[in-house]
Write a protein that holds these residues in place. Structure first.
Motif, PDB file in Angstrom:
ATOM      1  N   ALA A  97       6.359  13.999  -9.363  1.00  0.00           N
ATOM      2  CA  ALA A  97       5.202  14.794  -8.953  1.00  0.00           C
ATOM      3  C   ALA A  97       3.908  14.131  -9.392  1.00  0.00           C
ATOM      4  CB  ALA A  97       5.306  16.206  -9.545  1.00  0.00           C
ATOM      5  N   PHE A  98       3.875  13.640 -10.641  1.00  0.00           N
ATOM      6  CA  PHE A  98       2.692  12.943 -11.129  1.00  0.00           C
ATOM      7  C   PHE A  98       2.482  11.622 -10.389  1.00  0.00           C
ATOM      8  CE2 PHE A  98       3.155  15.331 -15.325  1.00  0.00           C
ATOM      9  CZ  PHE A  98       2.157  16.236 -14.973  1.00  0.00           C
ATOM     10  N   GLY A  99       3.582  11.062  -9.860  1.00  0.00           N
ATOM     11  CA  GLY A  99       3.455   9.867  -9.038  1.00  0.00           C
ATOM     12  C   GLY A  99       2.650  10.144  -7.778  1.00  0.00           C
ATOM     13  N   PHE A 100       2.833  11.323  -7.185  1.00  0.00           N
ATOM     14  CA  PHE A 100       2.037  11.695  -6.020  1.00  0.00           C
ATOM     15  C   PHE A 100       0.593  11.949  -6.424  1.00  0.00           C
ATOM     16  CE2 PHE A 100       6.155  12.453  -3.998  1.00  0.00           C
ATOM     17  CZ  PHE A 100       5.905  11.942  -2.733  1.00  0.00           C
ATOM     18  N   MET A 129       9.577   5.945 -11.587  1.00  0.00           N
ATOM     19  CA  MET A 129       9.495   7.127 -10.733  1.00  0.00           C
ATOM     20  C   MET A 129       8.038   7.465 -10.415  1.00  0.00           C
ATOM     21  SD  MET A 129      11.364  10.852 -11.127  1.00  0.00           S
ATOM     22  CE  MET A 129      12.974  10.139 -10.798  1.00  0.00           C
ATOM     23  N   ILE A 130       7.132   7.222 -11.377  1.00  0.00           N
ATOM     24  CA  ILE A 130       5.712   7.463 -11.130  1.00  0.00           C
ATOM     25  C   ILE A 130       5.208   6.560 -10.007  1.00  0.00           C
ATOM     26  CG2 ILE A 130       3.393   7.262 -12.126  1.00  0.00           C
ATOM     27  CD1 ILE A 130       4.611   8.074 -14.818  1.00  0.00           C
ATOM     28  N   LEU A 131       5.732   5.338  -9.965  1.00  0.00           N
ATOM     29  CA  LEU A 131       5.302   4.376  -8.958  1.00  0.00           C
ATOM     30  C   LEU A 131       5.992   4.560  -7.606  1.00  0.00           C
ATOM     31  CD1 LEU A 131       5.090   1.082 -11.053  1.00  0.00           C
ATOM     32  CD2 LEU A 131       3.186   2.403 -10.110  1.00  0.00           C
ATOM     33  N   LEU A 132       7.040   5.369  -7.565  1.00  0.00           N
ATOM     34  CA  LEU A 132       7.795   5.530  -6.324  1.00  0.00           C
ATOM     35  C   LEU A 132       6.926   5.941  -5.140  1.00  0.00           C
ATOM     36  CD1 LEU A 132      10.434   5.605  -4.728  1.00  0.00           C
ATOM     37  CD2 LEU A 132      10.787   7.953  -5.546  1.00  0.00           C
ATOM     38  N   PRO A 133       6.045   6.945  -5.266  1.00  0.00           N
ATOM     39  CA  PRO A 133       5.248   7.338  -4.090  1.00  0.00           C
ATOM     40  C   PRO A 133       4.389   6.206  -3.524  1.00  0.00           C
ATOM     41  CG  PRO A 133       5.222   9.097  -5.709  1.00  0.00           C
ATOM     42  CD  PRO A 133       5.880   7.914  -6.381  1.00  0.00           C
ATOM     43  N   ILE A 134       3.712   5.441  -4.365  1.00  0.00           N
ATOM     44  CA  ILE A 134       2.871   4.362  -3.840  1.00  0.00           C
ATOM     45  C   ILE A 134       3.735   3.237  -3.279  1.00  0.00           C
ATOM     46  CG2 ILE A 134       2.621   3.287  -6.120  1.00  0.00           C
ATOM     47  CD1 ILE A 134       0.158   3.170  -3.144  1.00  0.00           C
ATOM     48  N   MET A 135       4.918   3.006  -3.862  1.00  0.00           N
ATOM     49  CA  MET A 135       5.816   1.985  -3.340  1.00  0.00           C
ATOM     50  C   MET A 135       6.332   2.378  -1.955  1.00  0.00           C
ATOM     51  SD  MET A 135       6.092  -0.612  -5.434  1.00  0.00           S
ATOM     52  CE  MET A 135       7.633  -1.398  -4.991  1.00  0.00           C
ATOM     53  N   LEU A 136       6.532   3.665  -1.723  1.00  0.00           N
ATOM     54  CA  LEU A 136       6.958   4.152  -0.414  1.00  0.00           C
ATOM     55  C   LEU A 136       5.787   4.209   0.567  1.00  0.00           C
ATOM     56  CD1 LEU A 136       9.312   7.088  -1.478  1.00  0.00           C
ATOM     57  CD2 LEU A 136      10.028   4.962  -0.362  1.00  0.00           C
ATOM     58  N   TYR A 137       4.667   4.688   0.070  1.00  0.00           N
ATOM     59  CA  TYR A 137       3.496   4.898   0.920  1.00  0.00           C
ATOM     60  C   TYR A 137       2.956   3.580   1.464  1.00  0.00           C
ATOM     61  CZ  TYR A 137      -0.942   7.043   2.393  1.00  0.00           C
ATOM     62  OH  TYR A 137      -2.008   7.502   3.125  1.00  0.00           O
ATOM     63  N   HIS A 138       3.026   2.532   0.639  1.00  0.00           N
ATOM     64  CA  HIS A 138       2.423   1.250   1.010  1.00  0.00           C
ATOM     65  C   HIS A 138       3.015   0.667   2.292  1.00  0.00           C
ATOM     66  CE1 HIS A 138       0.290  -2.500   0.447  1.00  0.00           C
ATOM     67  NE2 HIS A 138       1.432  -3.158   0.544  1.00  0.00           N
ATOM     68  N   PRO A 139       4.334   0.461   2.379  1.00  0.00           N
ATOM     69  CA  PRO A 139       4.869  -0.083   3.631  1.00  0.00           C
ATOM     70  C   PRO A 139       4.725   0.880   4.799  1.00  0.00           C
ATOM     71  CG  PRO A 139       6.657   0.489   2.137  1.00  0.00           C
ATOM     72  CD  PRO A 139       5.391   0.592   1.356  1.00  0.00           C
ATOM     73  N   ILE A 140       4.785   2.200   4.527  1.00  0.00           N
ATOM     74  CA  ILE A 140       4.616   3.176   5.603  1.00  0.00           C
ATOM     75  C   ILE A 140       3.206   3.093   6.178  1.00  0.00           C
ATOM     76  CG2 ILE A 140       4.481   5.655   6.132  1.00  0.00           C
ATOM     77  CD1 ILE A 140       6.754   6.086   4.112  1.00  0.00           C
ATOM     78  N   GLN A 141       2.207   2.999   5.292  1.00  0.00           N
ATOM     79  CA  GLN A 141       0.824   2.941   5.771  1.00  0.00           C
ATOM     80  C   GLN A 141       0.556   1.641   6.527  1.00  0.00           C
ATOM     81  OE1 GLN A 141      -1.957   3.095   2.477  1.00  0.00           O
ATOM     82  NE2 GLN A 141      -1.423   1.049   1.741  1.00  0.00           N
ATOM     83  N   ILE A 142       1.124   0.540   6.054  1.00  0.00           N
ATOM     84  CA  ILE A 142       0.927  -0.731   6.740  1.00  0.00           C
ATOM     85  C   ILE A 142       1.547  -0.678   8.132  1.00  0.00           C
ATOM     86  CG2 ILE A 142       1.604  -3.166   6.773  1.00  0.00           C
ATOM     87  CD1 ILE A 142       1.206  -3.283   3.808  1.00  0.00           C
TER      88      ILE A 142
END
Length: 331
Positions: free
Chosen positions: A103-106, A297-310
């Motif tokens: 949650a804090f990752g988001f 786990m904190i980094l999971l959202p940005i790791m997922l978001y990055h390729p999706i946004q690209i």
């Protein structure tokens, strides 16, 4: 033959799919520090792209980009106001139904500054306001040095970390502004040459984006985010990232048209106002969160978001590129 012709016409989109699939089977080749050293190659590729953009931009156009205060307020407001509001609205829900670290990752994702390279490159592909994009992407990274730790402290009750503003400014300058300035200086000498080779020059930024897509997916696979978490947790996290991106992209797009932005300003606003930086996000997280065992786990959202946004923004950039400059809307 019609299918083959269609695939050739949409080679850029096909290339992104191929890059994504290839990353699954060859992460060691494209990861940061991997065999191909794409983390280094893409830096030089981005510098070359910006050098060529510098050649193509007139000084008058750059000054017009800097003075477009309406666009600047809109983009920075989207990055540092609209995104954090998502946490204020949905943060309690995240904390209720997710592990706290995720949650804090988001929360961390929502307070990050914008990207520089891909925002500007995709603005260029989409025939957007390139000077305005360059200014806003750079400004976002500088502001983020102060705003991101402050918002983390505000939302998560953590102490902000000290960051070297001068080093951030120098890094941005070396990566983006220096090649642009060099391009401007060489404009009287090389402008005619770039006009003669326009077909190659116009494809170069797309080639760089494909390398970034491949490298981003290789890094995410190498970091184990596809195996360290349950399939359900990954699916939910990826879906949230996709929904957030869709809401922000089309919300910014809708708002840009409501306030009367031109096509070029709309493109810049969409790509600069919706992106979140992975390149700066991971180092900042290591400073802010220290040796927290839940850092992955904190980094999971940005790791997922990055390729999706690209991926999604590259598709949108390709769509924008087909719109005549005098048109105000994407068909």
């Amino acid at each position: 033959m019609s299918v083959i012709s269609k695939l050739k016409k949409e080679w850029f989109l096909v290339g992104m799919v191929v890059a994504t699939v290839l990353a699954v089977f060859t992460p060691d080749l494209g990861k940061s520090g991997g065999v191909l050293h794409l983390d280094t190659i893409t830096v030089f590729g981005i510098a070359l792209v910006f050098f060529l953009h510098g050649l193509g931009l007139s000084p008058k156009a750059i000054m017009e980009g800097v003075s477009n205060w309406k666009l600047h307020l809109y983009v920075q407001g989207a990055t540092f106001v609209a995104y954090p509001i998502l946490w204020l609205v949905f943060g309690h829900t995240f904390l209720t139904y997710m592990p706290a670290a995720l949650a804090f990752g988001f929360c961390y994702l929502f307070v990050l500054p914008s990207t520089i390279s891909s925002s500007v490159a995709m603005t260029a592909i989409g025939k957007g306001n390139l000077p305005g994009a360059i200014f806003n992407a750079s400004l976002s990274s500088i502001i983020g040095v102060f705003i991101t730790p402050l918002l983390i402290q505000l939302f998560m009750g953590m102490e902000g970390a000290e960051m070297d503003l001068l080093d951030s400014v120098l890094s941005i300058s070396k990566m983006l502004l220096l090649p642009m300035v060099l391009g401007q200086l060489m404009r009287p000498v090389l402008l005619e040459w770039t006009q003669k080779h326009k077909s190659v020059v116009n494809k170069l930024d797309k080639y760089v984006i494909l390398l970034i897509v491949y490298s981003a997916f290789c890094d995410s696979i190498d970091h184990g985010i596809w195996s360290d978490f349950s399939p359900a947790l990954l699916a939910v996290s990826a879906l949230i990232c996709l929904v957030v991106l869709m809401v922000m992209v089309h919300g910014i797009q809708w708002g840009a048209r409501k306030v009367g932005f031109s096509h070029q300003d709309e493109v810049a606003a969409v790509f600069c106002g919706t992106k979140k930086t992975l390149a700066a996000g991971i180092p900042m997280a290591k400073v802010i969160f220290g040796h927290d065992p839940n850092l992955g786990m904190i980094l999971l959202p940005i790791m997922l978001y990055h390729p999706i946004q690209i991926f999604y923004c590259a598709v949108l950039a390709n769509k924008y590129a087909k719109v005549p400059l005098e048109a105000g809307e994407v068909k």
